[in-house]
Enzyme design. Sequence first.
Site, mmCIF file in Angstrom:
data_model
loop_
_atom_site.group_PDB
_atom_site.id
_atom_site.type_symbol
_atom_site.label_atom_id
_atom_site.label_comp_id
_atom_site.label_asym_id
_atom_site.label_seq_id
_atom_site.Cartn_x
_atom_site.Cartn_y
_atom_site.Cartn_z
ATOM 1 N N GLY A 31 22.219 60.463 -44.819
ATOM 2 C CA GLY A 31 22.018 60.867 -43.435
ATOM 3 C C GLY A 31 23.296 61.254 -42.731
ATOM 4 C CG ASP A 159 22.656 49.999 -44.265
ATOM 5 O OD1 ASP A 159 21.462 49.623 -44.175
ATOM 6 O OD2 ASP A 159 22.977 51.144 -44.623
#
Length: 365
Positions: A31, A159
């Site tokens: 992303g 994450d």
Amino acid sequence: MAGTTLTLTPDGFRGRVLGKYEVLCRLSTGGMAEIFLAAQKGLAGFRKMVVLKQILPDIRGEEEFVRMFLDEAKVTAAFNHPHIAHVYDLDVADGELFLAMEFVPGATLVEVARACRTAHEPIPIGFSLMAVRDTAVALNYAHAFTDPLGRPSPVVHRDVAEKNIMVTYEGVTKLLDFGIAKSLARAGRTAVGMVKGTSGYMSPEQIMGDPLDARSDLFSLGVVLHECLTGMRLFYAKSAEAMMNAVLSGDVPPPSRVNKQVPPELDAIVLKALAKRREDRYGTTLEFARAIERAVGPRIWHPEQSSELMLRLFSERRDQTRLLLMSGTGDGSSSETQVAQVLARSVEAPEPVPPAPTGLPQISS
């Protein structure tokens, strides 16, 4: 095995030069960044394989992404841990920022889960315990990190998910991608209301936008262990909002409900890591790791056992990786000649007069 091979077709990136690195191919696109396999070449056939990470072209001008990219370099540059992928270099070439990082030949836990599913076999419990235990130890290193000057600089990964945990073909666990990690010394920088992380793995406090500490990463790692033990997503919904609601208010079943091979003591450890209130979890990821060792230590695989599994599941992929690396090997004869000439000159040169002393003292998402 399907889904475990690399595409070796030359792409338009091959031969591209970024600073002192020559690109072999593009590995993936995410992303925020694209990832390349590259080689650093030097004299006498010196060659080091690295991974280059570069911000995607369409967002290079956005300050927030550039700041995150620079933060990743600053946060991880001083790290030196066997279970964390090393960052070697931050540089700019033709006006483009890039990171040079350790090349980790292996597969992520997402890919391991996919390969096991294709082979109609579960992920071995011992393998899962090894990968999660090692990741917990790596996270504790980041959470308790002190910089070379002795200043406490704790870092929360934010994450932790199967996609960011790799196991090498030698059976060594590596924690990847501190791209949205946050140094607690600069924790106030994230904008209010901005939630960063992977849906289904974020802790309740991360979803709510509360200040984070090590126990948030612990929750995420608890999700990883639960999913590795069951082979199923723990928090899954069609929308991001429904996924967040499941994390905040949904019940967490013990892994043994799906996998009868999971003993009660391991159930208890997983459920404690996944407590909704951070105060009810383990205080650190190291406590979590030690609890696993005490409860099921003999079941934790050694790297040699994990290596056997990786080589069985990913033998074709490993062979193709080697072919790719061999294709990037150039003829080192020219540089070896240059070194020989330098050595010859040093032998022929007269011995210098010594100077006078001065006294100066890098499961799918």
